[in-house]
Write an enzyme that holds these catalytic residues in place. Structure first.
Site, mmCIF file in Angstrom:
data_model
loop_
_atom_site.group_PDB
_atom_site.id
_atom_site.type_symbol
_atom_site.label_atom_id
_atom_site.label_comp_id
_atom_site.label_asym_id
_atom_site.label_seq_id
_atom_site.Cartn_x
_atom_site.Cartn_y
_atom_site.Cartn_z
ATOM 1 N N THR A 13 0.880 -1.146 -0.212
ATOM 2 C CA THR A 13 -0.095 0.075 -0.090
ATOM 3 C C THR A 13 0.822 1.434 0.056
ATOM 4 O OG1 THR A 13 -1.817 1.162 0.972
ATOM 5 C CG2 THR A 13 -0.312 0.295 2.494
ATOM 6 N N HIS A 69 -2.178 6.208 5.899
ATOM 7 C CA HIS A 69 -3.414 5.946 6.926
ATOM 8 C C HIS A 69 -3.573 4.314 7.158
ATOM 9 C CE1 HIS A 69 -5.254 9.853 6.861
ATOM 10 N NE2 HIS A 69 -5.156 9.702 5.473
ATOM 11 N N LYS A 70 -3.542 3.800 6.147
ATOM 12 C CA LYS A 70 -3.516 2.314 6.450
ATOM 13 C C LYS A 70 -2.401 1.654 7.050
ATOM 14 C CE LYS A 70 -6.376 0.651 2.600
ATOM 15 N NZ LYS A 70 -6.135 -0.383 1.583
ATOM 16 N N ASP A 88 -7.812 -5.269 0.638
ATOM 17 C CA ASP A 88 -8.654 -4.570 -0.105
ATOM 18 C C ASP A 88 -10.024 -4.413 0.834
ATOM 19 O OD1 ASP A 88 -9.264 -2.761 -2.302
ATOM 20 O OD2 ASP A 88 -10.716 -4.418 -3.167
ATOM 21 N N TYR A 90 -14.596 6.711 4.609
ATOM 22 C CA TYR A 90 -16.099 6.925 5.196
ATOM 23 C C TYR A 90 -16.019 7.011 6.536
ATOM 24 C CZ TYR A 90 -17.072 5.537 0.008
ATOM 25 O OH TYR A 90 -17.296 5.556 -1.189
ATOM 26 N N LYS A 137 -10.226 2.914 17.297
ATOM 27 C CA LYS A 137 -10.567 2.263 15.961
ATOM 28 C C LYS A 137 -9.866 0.946 15.723
ATOM 29 C CE LYS A 137 -10.717 3.056 10.952
ATOM 30 N NZ LYS A 137 -10.207 3.682 9.904
ATOM 31 N N HIS A 174 -12.615 -3.498 11.409
ATOM 32 C CA HIS A 174 -12.475 -4.477 10.135
ATOM 33 C C HIS A 174 -10.768 -4.921 9.712
ATOM 34 C CE1 HIS A 174 -12.714 -0.432 8.938
ATOM 35 N NE2 HIS A 174 -12.153 -0.719 7.585
ATOM 36 N N ARG A 175 -10.177 -3.760 9.292
ATOM 37 C CA ARG A 175 -8.576 -3.866 8.979
ATOM 38 C C ARG A 175 -8.014 -4.475 10.260
ATOM 39 N NH1 ARG A 175 -8.484 -0.577 5.606
ATOM 40 N NH2 ARG A 175 -8.581 1.045 7.275
HETATM 41 P P1 IMP Z 1 -8.983 0.319 -0.641
HETATM 42 O O1 IMP Z 1 -9.175 -0.178 -1.889
HETATM 43 O O2 IMP Z 1 -8.938 -0.812 0.496
HETATM 44 O O3 IMP Z 1 -8.031 1.361 -0.441
HETATM 45 O O4 IMP Z 1 -10.545 0.962 0.100
HETATM 46 C C1 IMP Z 1 -11.216 1.456 -0.594
HETATM 47 C C2 IMP Z 1 -11.935 2.572 0.040
HETATM 48 O O5 IMP Z 1 -12.704 2.155 1.191
HETATM 49 C C3 IMP Z 1 -11.196 3.832 0.264
HETATM 50 O O6 IMP Z 1 -10.830 4.801 -0.657
HETATM 51 C C4 IMP Z 1 -11.911 4.372 1.497
HETATM 52 O O7 IMP Z 1 -12.576 5.304 1.169
HETATM 53 C C5 IMP Z 1 -12.551 3.014 2.156
HETATM 54 N N1 IMP Z 1 -11.954 2.581 3.299
HETATM 55 C C6 IMP Z 1 -11.117 1.582 3.462
HETATM 56 N N2 IMP Z 1 -10.729 1.563 4.687
HETATM 57 C C7 IMP Z 1 -11.482 2.299 5.320
HETATM 58 C C8 IMP Z 1 -11.585 2.674 6.728
HETATM 59 O O8 IMP Z 1 -10.968 2.010 7.695
HETATM 60 N N3 IMP Z 1 -12.421 3.690 7.099
HETATM 61 C C9 IMP Z 1 -13.324 4.494 6.159
HETATM 62 N N4 IMP Z 1 -13.302 4.166 4.928
HETATM 63 C C10 IMP Z 1 -12.300 3.019 4.544
#
Ligand code: IMP
Length: 193
Positions: free
Chosen positions: A8, A12-13, A69, A151, A172, A177-178
């Site tokens: 990644t 933030h992640k 993802d 979100y 958090k 979820h993560r």
């Molecule tokens: P990604 O493809 O895993 O990067 O996530 C897709 C989208 O989901 C991101 O652009 C964020 O808008 C949303 N997202 C992913 N993780 C989170 C989170 O922990 N909190 C809020 N939105 C998230």
């Protein structure tokens, strides 16, 4: 300490995952291995996209790696935005624009149940392992809080009154979820790594 690559470039992640794995693993992001490419997420499921990203890095950089993802699945919108969460309001949409679209789509809807779901793909010594984490909650009517990303300002997890954006990062990270998916990854690595 064992080193791991997390596919990644999202700071933030990276911060969240480093906080969860800090005692046990040193986590490098894509920039740390010289990869500044946005790996295309061409899959139609979270599993496929996580797998595309981890395999891309393994093939290009010959290193074991994990990728995630995440999607926000809203029941009243038949699971949308789901795998398209990052581009809900269009290609290159900002977090702001995606949240605006979500709130707009949910105007007048009372049923606000939703979940964040994360899939992690680990490729280790040529084999792939998948881990999943999810958190149930609801979409509120307007943004609250300034922490987190995506979100977070409109998602309140079940059993809590604050949005993810109002919680401190530790809170958090203890329920998200993560965090759940990464914890499963960590347990696996501790036993098999
Ligand atoms: P990604 O493809 O895993 O990067 O996530 C897709 C989208 O989901 C991101 O652009 C964020 O808008 C949303 N997202 C992913 N993780 C989170 C989170 O922990 N909190 C809020 N939105 C998230």
């Amino acid at each position: 300490m064992k080193k791991l690559v997390f596919a990644t470039n999202n700071p933030h992640k990276l911060e969240e995952v480093r906080a969860i794995l800090q005692q046990k693993f040193e986590v490098a992001g894509l920039a740390d291995i010289g990869c500044h490419k946005e790996i295309p997420e061409t899959g139609t499921t979270l599993e496929e996209n996580a797998s595309i990203k981890s395999h891309y890095v393994v093939n290009q950089y010959q290193t074991d790696c994990f990728a995630d993802d995440t999607g926000l699945e809203v029941d009243a919108l038949d699971g949308k935005p789901g795998v398209y969460s990052a581009r809900y309001a269009g290609e290159n949409a900002s977090y702001e624009q995606n949240v605006d679209k979500l709130l707009q789509q949910m105007e007048g809807i009372d049923k606000r149940k939703a979940r964040f779901r994360t899939v992690v793909s680990l490729v280790m010594e040529g084999k792939e392992y998948l881990f999943e984490g999810a958190i149930e909650g609801k979409i509120i009517h307007e943004r609250k809080g300034s922490g987190g990303f995506g979100y977070d300002p409109v998602f309140v997890p079940d059993g809590y009154t604050q949005t993810f954006a109002e919680m401190n990062a530790n809170m958090k990270n203890s329920i998200s979820h993560r965090a759940k998916a990464i914890q499963k990854l960590a347990d696996f690595l501790l036993h098999n790594g």
